[in-house]
Design an enzyme around this catalytic site. Structure first.
Site, PDB file in Angstrom:
ATOM      1  N   TYR A 144      40.601  42.010  45.849  1.00 15.87           N
ATOM      2  CA  TYR A 144      41.744  42.744  46.406  1.00 15.87           C
ATOM      3  C   TYR A 144      41.469  44.234  46.303  1.00 15.87           C
ATOM      4  O   TYR A 144      41.128  44.745  45.233  1.00 15.87           O
ATOM      5  CB  TYR A 144      43.003  42.384  45.616  1.00 15.87           C
ATOM      6  CG  TYR A 144      44.248  43.129  46.048  1.00 15.87           C
ATOM      7  CD1 TYR A 144      44.884  42.835  47.249  1.00 15.87           C
ATOM      8  CD2 TYR A 144      44.801  44.106  45.234  1.00 15.87           C
ATOM      9  CE1 TYR A 144      46.036  43.507  47.630  1.00 15.87           C
ATOM     10  CE2 TYR A 144      45.966  44.779  45.598  1.00 15.87           C
ATOM     11  CZ  TYR A 144      46.574  44.471  46.803  1.00 15.87           C
ATOM     12  OH  TYR A 144      47.721  45.136  47.179  1.00 15.87           O
ATOM     13  N   ASP A 239      34.710  49.246  43.701  1.00 15.02           N
ATOM     14  CA  ASP A 239      36.140  49.401  43.482  1.00 15.02           C
ATOM     15  C   ASP A 239      36.387  49.185  41.991  1.00 15.02           C
ATOM     16  O   ASP A 239      36.505  48.063  41.511  1.00 15.02           O
ATOM     17  CB  ASP A 239      36.919  48.389  44.320  1.00 15.02           C
ATOM     18  CG  ASP A 239      38.431  48.506  44.145  1.00 15.02           C
ATOM     19  OD1 ASP A 239      38.858  49.214  43.211  1.00 15.02           O
ATOM     20  OD2 ASP A 239      39.168  47.886  44.927  1.00 15.02           O
ATOM     21  N   LYS A 267      44.491  53.164  37.795  1.00 14.53           N
ATOM     22  CA  LYS A 267      44.994  52.714  36.508  1.00 14.53           C
ATOM     23  C   LYS A 267      44.822  53.776  35.421  1.00 14.53           C
ATOM     24  O   LYS A 267      45.597  54.704  35.314  1.00 14.53           O
ATOM     25  CB  LYS A 267      44.320  51.390  36.096  1.00 14.53           C
ATOM     26  CG  LYS A 267      44.331  50.305  37.164  1.00 14.53           C
ATOM     27  CD  LYS A 267      45.707  49.864  37.590  1.00 14.53           C
ATOM     28  CE  LYS A 267      45.655  48.746  38.598  1.00 14.53           C
ATOM     29  NZ  LYS A 267      46.952  48.441  39.202  1.00 14.53           N
TER      30      LYS A 267
END
Length: 423
Positions: A144, A239, A267
């Site tokens: 994702y 990613d 994050k």
């Protein structure tokens, strides 16, 4: 457990917010629960509006590697807020954080800050296409990369439960240049490059997927991605929105010894505030406006509060022994947890301080394996742990996380409860 105030809050939220939440998985619908409404977080403890407390293993999806409301971050943020919350004009904090990112992730020779992981990935993809003058992007099933239209193809995370279509509202033409292949499968990748190699702008990969649950790359898989992209002059994008500053202070790329062309971070880099980044080789990054023809912008990008939080969060991680202590604690906990689940048809996939309990009787090495898992058993386990005041990531298709604030007693209790689970 009294949940009446959270239930009332959800009933009100539904009136004004689609589904009552601002990110779908928060409804807890897939695990047969109603949402928790949190009023406070400290260390590893969440407190809801009914004054129930929960030990947190989700940590805002991995953000709080040092635990919630760390005093160093909090104090710095309070002082920064006194000077204003947004300028729309450069601040020194942006350069300080960019320098820290470059120090620890040297492949990111230049860095641009944005506001979310989705925005970072979307921008990195545009940049890769602009730099290579090619269109095709390769991703992997179950990985994702945010909710940009052109990447909602065989996606993981919350959309993993949507079946064949990752989302309505995405025209086929938007995904025509995105090809999704099985993770850990070098042969399908080799075949595709032999057919379309010089039309491929980039491969984008979660070096350790966390959005179909933690799936470990096979030996030399990441090395193969690097080799084949170099062979065909395509770009390799890591990613690391989740793995960045999580698997080491240099992320997955440092842990595995692979240097990508572009990296996305999120994050932890925002220290608990909405912030993310993308960066890479100088010649590629200089394609961005105002230096080059690839446009990207954001009014709140480089927000001084988020930059301050990120600076102080990373400075905590620079403390001697931080990662060694976290790694040793995680290894001991997860090895013990793995031993307790051998006879329960539960697979524990873990690396560093990231882990997933897959409710399956066989190893999980791909999205195909993930989709065979028993989501009903996972839902029962989630409810069982929640009733015991432990909050885990509310999806079979996500990672859980350990922080430096988790004590041995916290971890031993998790193991004991898992041992007693009979669902």
């Amino acid at each position: 457990m009294n949940r009446q105030e959270s239930i009332k809050a959800y009933e009100q939220a539904i009136k004004y917010i689609p589904g009552g939440v601002n990110s779908p998985v928060r409804t807890l619908k897939s695990v047969g629960e109603s949402p928790l409404f949190i009023k406070k977080a400290e260390g590893v403890t969440l407190t809801d509006i009914d004054n129930n407390t929960f030990t947190d293993y989700c940590l805002s999806w991995g953000v709080f590697i040092q635990g919630h409301t760390h005093p160093k971050v909090q104090d710095a943020v309070y002082k920064s807020i006194a000077n204003g919350t947004s300028y729309g004009i450069p601040s020194i904090q942006e350069t300080v954080l960019a320098r820290l990112v470059n120090k620890h992730v040297p492949s990111m020779e230049k860095v641009r800050f944005v506001n979310s992981g989705t925005e970072a990935v979307m921008s990195a993809i545009r940049l890769a296409r602009g730099f290579t003058k090619r269109n095709i992007i390769i991703k992997f099933d179950g990985c994702y990369h945010g909710h940009a239209d052109h990447l909602l193809v065989s996606a993981g995370s919350g959309v993993a439960s949507l079946g064949g279509s990752s989302s309505a509202g995405v025209p086929d033409s938007f995904t025509r240049y995105t090809i999704s292949l099985p993770f850990n499968d070098t042969e399908s990748l080799r075949k595709l490059f032999s057919e379309k190699g010089y039309d491929i702008a980039a491969i984008i990969v979660e070096p350790v997927p966390a959005n179909m649950g933690v799936v470990i790359p096979k030996d030399n898989f990441l090395k193969f991605l690097r080799e084949i992209t170099l062979q065909y002059r395509s770009l390799l994008i890591f990613d690391e929105v989740i793995t960045g500053f999580r698997l080491s202070i240099g992320g997955a790329q440092k842990r595995f010894g692979i240097t990508p062309d572009l990296t996305t971070l999120g994050k932890i880099v925002g220290g608990g505030f909405p912030a993310a980044a993308f960066g890479g080789r100088e010649e590629i990054m200089n394609m961005l406006a105002p230096c080059g023809p690839v446009y990207q912008a954001g009014t709140l990008s480089g927000n001084p509060i988020a930059m301050t939080a990120g600076i102080n969060a990373i400075e905590i991680l620079e403390d001697s022994g931080f990662y060694q202590d976290l790694e040793e604690k995680s290894e001991a906990f997860l090895s013990a947890l793995q031993a307790e689940t051998l006879s329960k048809d539960i697979q524990i996939n873990f690396i560093g301080s990231m882990f997933t309990l897959f409710f399956s009787d066989s190893e999980v090495q791909s999205f195909t394996d993930v989709k065979k898992c028993n989501t009903e058993r996972f839902a029962r386990f989630f409810r069982y742990m929640l009733a015991a005041n432990i909050y885990i990531s509310p999806s079979q298709f996500e990672s859980n996380f350990i922080s430096s604030a988790h004590s041995d007693l916290h971890l031993e209790r998790f193991i004991d409860l898992t041992r007693k689970f009979s669902g």
